[in-house]
Structures are given as C-alpha cells and as structure tokens.
Design a protein around this motif. Structure first.
Motif, PDB file in Angstrom:
ATOM      1  N   LEU A 219       0.821  -1.208   0.000  1.00  4.64           N
ATOM      2  CA  LEU A 219       0.000   0.000   0.000  1.00  4.64           C
ATOM      3  C   LEU A 219       0.855   1.258   0.000  1.00  4.64           C
ATOM      4  N   PHE A 220       1.924   1.252   0.782  1.00  2.00           N
ATOM      5  CA  PHE A 220       2.801   2.423   0.853  1.00  2.00           C
ATOM      6  C   PHE A 220       3.472   2.688  -0.487  1.00  2.00           C
ATOM      7  N   LEU A 221       4.058   1.636  -1.079  1.00  2.00           N
ATOM      8  CA  LEU A 221       4.758   1.819  -2.346  1.00  2.00           C
ATOM      9  C   LEU A 221       3.812   2.270  -3.444  1.00  2.00           C
ATOM     10  N   PHE A 222       2.603   1.690  -3.462  1.00  2.00           N
ATOM     11  CA  PHE A 222       1.670   2.074  -4.510  1.00  2.00           C
ATOM     12  C   PHE A 222       1.051   3.435  -4.220  1.00  2.00           C
ATOM     13  N   GLY A 223       0.880   3.770  -2.930  1.00  2.00           N
ATOM     14  CA  GLY A 223       0.345   5.080  -2.596  1.00  2.00           C
ATOM     15  C   GLY A 223       1.262   6.201  -3.027  1.00  2.00           C
ATOM     16  N   VAL A 224       2.584   5.964  -2.982  1.00  2.00           N
ATOM     17  CA  VAL A 224       3.548   6.974  -3.405  1.00  2.00           C
ATOM     18  C   VAL A 224       3.381   7.311  -4.886  1.00  2.00           C
ATOM     19  N   THR A 225       3.022   6.289  -5.673  1.00  2.00           N
ATOM     20  CA  THR A 225       2.918   6.482  -7.126  1.00  2.00           C
ATOM     21  C   THR A 225       1.475   6.650  -7.595  1.00  2.00           C
ATOM     22  N   TYR A 226       0.541   6.728  -6.662  1.00  2.00           N
ATOM     23  CA  TYR A 226      -0.876   6.713  -7.041  1.00  2.00           C
ATOM     24  C   TYR A 226      -1.260   7.936  -7.877  1.00  2.00           C
ATOM     25  N   LYS A 227      -0.693   9.098  -7.583  1.00  2.00           N
ATOM     26  CA  LYS A 227      -1.086  10.330  -8.273  1.00  2.00           C
ATOM     27  C   LYS A 227      -0.350  10.525  -9.594  1.00  2.00           C
ATOM     28  N   TRP A 228       0.496   9.569  -9.967  1.00  2.00           N
ATOM     29  CA  TRP A 228       1.163   9.683 -11.263  1.00  2.00           C
ATOM     30  C   TRP A 228       0.139   9.572 -12.375  1.00  2.00           C
ATOM     31  N   ASP A 229       0.303  10.383 -13.401  1.00  2.00           N
ATOM     32  CA  ASP A 229      -0.604  10.358 -14.554  1.00  2.00           C
ATOM     33  C   ASP A 229      -0.109   9.295 -15.526  1.00  2.00           C
ATOM     34  N   ILE A 230      -0.568   8.066 -15.317  1.00  2.00           N
ATOM     35  CA  ILE A 230      -0.118   6.945 -16.140  1.00  2.00           C
ATOM     36  C   ILE A 230      -1.334   6.197 -16.678  1.00  2.00           C
ATOM     37  N   SER A 231      -1.127   5.462 -17.761  1.00  2.00           N
ATOM     38  CA  SER A 231      -2.205   4.696 -18.385  1.00  2.00           C
ATOM     39  C   SER A 231      -2.471   3.420 -17.597  1.00  2.00           C
ATOM     40  N   SER A 232      -3.536   2.731 -17.977  1.00  2.00           N
ATOM     41  CA  SER A 232      -3.882   1.488 -17.299  1.00  2.00           C
ATOM     42  C   SER A 232      -2.815   0.423 -17.514  1.00  2.00           C
ATOM     43  N   THR A 233      -2.237   0.385 -18.724  1.00  2.00           N
ATOM     44  CA  THR A 233      -1.173  -0.581 -18.989  1.00  2.00           C
ATOM     45  C   THR A 233       0.038  -0.309 -18.120  1.00  2.00           C
ATOM     46  N   GLU A 234       0.397   0.965 -17.983  1.00  2.00           N
ATOM     47  CA  GLU A 234       1.532   1.317 -17.132  1.00  2.00           C
ATOM     48  C   GLU A 234       1.218   1.040 -15.665  1.00  2.00           C
ATOM     49  N   ARG A 235      -0.025   1.246 -15.256  1.00  2.00           N
ATOM     50  CA  ARG A 235      -0.399   0.947 -13.869  1.00  2.00           C
ATOM     51  C   ARG A 235      -0.338  -0.559 -13.609  1.00  2.00           C
ATOM     52  N   PHE A 236      -0.765  -1.346 -14.578  1.00  2.00           N
ATOM     53  CA  PHE A 236      -0.670  -2.794 -14.451  1.00  2.00           C
ATOM     54  C   PHE A 236       0.786  -3.236 -14.322  1.00  2.00           C
ATOM     55  N   ALA A 237       1.655  -2.649 -15.155  1.00  2.00           N
ATOM     56  CA  ALA A 237       3.075  -2.976 -15.071  1.00  2.00           C
ATOM     57  C   ALA A 237       3.653  -2.555 -13.724  1.00  2.00           C
ATOM     58  N   LEU A 238       3.194  -1.416 -13.191  1.00  2.00           N
ATOM     59  CA  LEU A 238       3.669  -0.941 -11.894  1.00  2.00           C
ATOM     60  C   LEU A 238       3.245  -1.888 -10.774  1.00  2.00           C
ATOM     61  N   ILE A 239       1.996  -2.360 -10.825  1.00  2.00           N
ATOM     62  CA  ILE A 239       1.529  -3.321  -9.822  1.00  2.00           C
ATOM     63  C   ILE A 239       2.381  -4.585  -9.863  1.00  2.00           C
ATOM     64  N   THR A 240       2.633  -5.086 -11.063  1.00  2.00           N
ATOM     65  CA  THR A 240       3.446  -6.295 -11.222  1.00  2.00           C
ATOM     66  C   THR A 240       4.849  -6.080 -10.657  1.00  2.00           C
ATOM     67  N   LEU A 241       5.435  -4.925 -10.950  1.00  2.00           N
ATOM     68  CA  LEU A 241       6.799  -4.645 -10.484  1.00  2.00           C
ATOM     69  C   LEU A 241       6.847  -4.561  -8.965  1.00  2.00           C
ATOM     70  N   ILE A 242       5.868  -3.867  -8.354  1.00  2.00           N
ATOM     71  CA  ILE A 242       5.865  -3.723  -6.898  1.00  2.00           C
ATOM     72  C   ILE A 242       5.641  -5.076  -6.225  1.00  2.00           C
ATOM     73  N   LEU A 243       4.734  -5.885  -6.747  1.00  2.00           N
ATOM     74  CA  LEU A 243       4.530  -7.225  -6.189  1.00  2.00           C
ATOM     75  C   LEU A 243       5.794  -8.064  -6.281  1.00  2.00           C
ATOM     76  N   SER A 244       6.532  -7.894  -7.369  1.00  2.00           N
ATOM     77  CA  SER A 244       7.775  -8.651  -7.539  1.00  2.00           C
ATOM     78  C   SER A 244       8.842  -8.199  -6.549  1.00  2.00           C
ATOM     79  N   LEU A 245       8.942  -6.892  -6.329  1.00  2.00           N
ATOM     80  CA  LEU A 245       9.987  -6.364  -5.461  1.00  2.00           C
ATOM     81  C   LEU A 245       9.796  -6.759  -3.998  1.00  2.00           C
TER      82      LEU A 245
END
Length: 376
Positions: A219-245
């Motif tokens: 939640l913390f890692l994703f909350g930091v990036t939540y206000k970024w203006d990114i597309s759904s594909t980029e948000r999906f990639a971000l979720i995958t990356l954070i889960l991996s890390l």
C-alpha cells in the motif's frame, strides 16, 4: 500323459530374467504418476486451464466490451434465457423506481421477445490483442441486452467485465513470478555460495524487507505512485513490479539455505579444482538442484499475488475503471445496502475464490509429486 518342458537350450525359446521384468520407470514418470493420483490437483489443473483459456478468448466470449454501458440497464439482475420452439429467447427489462416505496423495481416488457443469436457482430476488439474483429459468440438485438451475471451501476455487463478483468488478475501473478524467480535465484545463490560479508549484506536486506508487513508495504509503495498520470497498462506494469519487489525475499532466503549445503558436495569441489568460474558453478551446478522447490513455490505464490492485486483494485489503488479487474469489480459490493439489493455483484469474488483455491490444490499436488518419499 505327456509333459511340456521349457527347452532353455534352444535360443528361440530361451527367456532371460530381464525379459520377464517390467520396463524401468523413469523419475519423470514417477512424478507424473504421483501427481495424477492427487485428484484435487488434477481437477484444479483442468479448472485453471479452462479459466486461462477463457481469458485468451475473452473478447470473443464476451457479448460487450468492458467499457460498454447502458445507464437504462443499471443494476440489472441476470437475464433469464428460455427456450421457445427451436431457439433461445430473452425479454427486454429495465430498472425503475417505485414512487411509493422508492425501491428499485425490475420492469419486464412481455410484449416483445428477443432471440439469442450466435456468432454475431458487435463491439470491436482485438482477438489475442492482435487480430481486430467484431465477432462475438452470442448477443441479441437492441434495445434488449443479454446479461448473464447482471450489470453494475453504470449498466455495464458484469459477465463481459469479468472476462476482461481476468486478463489483469490472472496475468499479474504469472508475470510477477517471471521477475521473482530469477531475482530470488540469483540473490539467494550468490549469498549462499560466497558467504561472508556478501551473505551478511544480502541477508540483512532480505530481513529488512521481510520485517515489514507485505500488504502495508505494498500500500505504501503504490500510494507513493498513485497520483502519477499513467495509463492502465503502465499501472498494471507498476503493480506487477511492486509485487515482484516485495515477493522475492522468501525465495532468496530458502535458495540461500539450499546452496549452503549443496556447495559442499564433491562435484562442486571438482568443478572448482578444474578452474570453473563462480558464475558457472552457481548457474550450472547449484541452482538447477533447487528447481523442484522453485516449481512448488511458484505455484503457491501466484494466488497470493492475485489476492494482493484484487485487494489493491478493490480499494481503488489498482486498475481504474472503466478498465476491469476482478478487484475493482467488487467496489460496488462494498456497500451493504447495494449488496443486499444486488447480490450478483459478488460474482467476481466467486471467481477469485475458485482461482485461488485451484492454485493452492495444484501447488499441493506438485509438492506431493516431487516428494521422493511418496510411493506409486
């Protein structure tokens, strides 16, 4: 009385003990036998195969696109389909407000009936995200709509959105595994092989990450990036990356423990004596010996990632509507009043439960299959 004797002196009739023995069973055959004896694992394998197959053909199987809405069909219950003569039919329905009770009432137009057609033309989509087409498995004529699982508040077909949402919820765990496994193998292998200060530094990093509750760290890692203006594909990639890390730490810790024992084997010492490089020894001798545990661990990690992504999306931090995932489809069901009036909103949760349980049974079956102590 005559007796029949076996003349072993004749080469044509001579038999050996080896000919009478059954053919040898390889290790892979034993593993497969143990797996297929686990009935729930086999059933789960077929269930997951069916779910992933529907994900691949979601555009064809879904009568509408994930963003197609009809506000006149808001919170429609599942459409009843009935047989009349030689075909399947349904009736047009709409939701109205009762002026006396102010409750939602379903109004069905019995004056007309609409035929359910197969292989119809409708919303455009890309089959396998590559081939543009507009052919759908089934559909009906306007103004009626076919809603197998009902609709949400915006009048979007829940069945279609579940199919499209599976592309996010099912693939996030699989893609995360492809990042976690190499990362965990390399860090765990290097830490266990070299030991000393290398092991101390890497394991302290692992322990520091493991000390935080994983979901709150997510939640913390994703909350930091939540206000970024990114597309759904980029948000999906971000979720995958954070889960991996945050998911590689447990794998790296176990791999490190296995490598500590394996590096004392004679074949490793022989490789060192012949001048083999450290990287060669780690990747060719040590890490392949951990493949069994990695396979079992991967099958048990995927359901955890599916649940994490669903929780993020349900809280509004994941994939944003109108794009669908199984998690954000449950946002409407968070209200008890809406849930009591529209219970079909919980159907996406049923898909999450079935998928997670199937992955757990599959992981148990794979673990038992690789257990050398099991008997066929």
């Amino acid at each position: 009385m005559s007796t029949v004797t076996n003349d072993n002196t004749n080469p044509a009739t001579r038999t050996s003990v080896a000919d009478e023995l059954p053919p040898p069973v390889s290790t892979n055959q034993r593993i497969l036998r143990r797996f297929f004896k686990h009935r729930m694992a086999v059933v789960s394998m077929w269930v997951l195969g069916f779910i992933y197959a529907t994900m691949l053909f979601c555009g064809f199987l879904a009568p509408y696109n994930e963003a197609t809405s009809n506000i006149d069909h808001s919170f429609m219950p599942p459409t009843p389909i009935y047989r009349d003569g030689g075909g399947l039919y349904l009736r047009n329905a709409s939701m109205d407000i009762d002026p006396k009770t102010f409750a939602e009432v379903e109004r069905i137009d019995y004056s007309k009936k609409y035929r359910l057609h197969f292989f119809v033309h409708g919303d455009h989509y890309k089959l396998f995200n590559l081939i543009p087409t507009d052919v759908h498995l089934f559909g009906t004529d306007a103004p009626a709509g076919v809603y197998l699982f009902g609709t949400d508040q915006q009048g979007r077909d829940l069945f279609s959105r579940i199919l499209y949402g599976s592309q996010v919820s099912l693939m996030v765990g699989v893609l995360a595994i492809f990042i976690i496994i190499p990362l965990g193998l390399i860090i765990g292998g290097v830490s266990g092989y070299f030991g000393g200060w290398t092991d101390n530094i890497l394991m302290r990093i692992v322990e520091a990450l493991m000390a935080f509750p994983s979901f709150y760290l997510l939640l913390f890692l994703f909350g930091v990036t939540y206000k970024w203006d990114i597309s759904s594909t980029e948000r999906f990639a971000l979720i995958t990356l954070i889960l991996s890390l945050i998911g590689w730490t447990s794998l790296a810790r176990v791999i490190r423990g296995q490598v500590l024992g394996l590096k004392e084997q004679e074949y490793v010492e022989a490789s060192v004596a012949t001048g083999a490089s450290h990287w060669w020894i780690i990747t060719r001798h040590l890490l392949p010996q951990t493949a069994t545990w990695v396979t079992v661990s991967a099958s048990l990690m995927v359901p955890g990632f599916i649940l994490s992504e669903s929780a993020l999306s349900m809280l509004g931090l994941g994939v944003q509507p109108p794009e669908a995932s199984w998690g954000n489809l449950l946002q409407d069901s968070m209200s008890l009043s809406a849930l009591s009036m529209h219970p079909w909103l919980l159907v996406p949760g049923l898909f999450i439960v079935v998928t997670v349980v199937a992955f757990n049974f599959l992981g148990d079956g794979i673990r038992d299959a690789f257990d050398a102590k099991s008997r066929v």
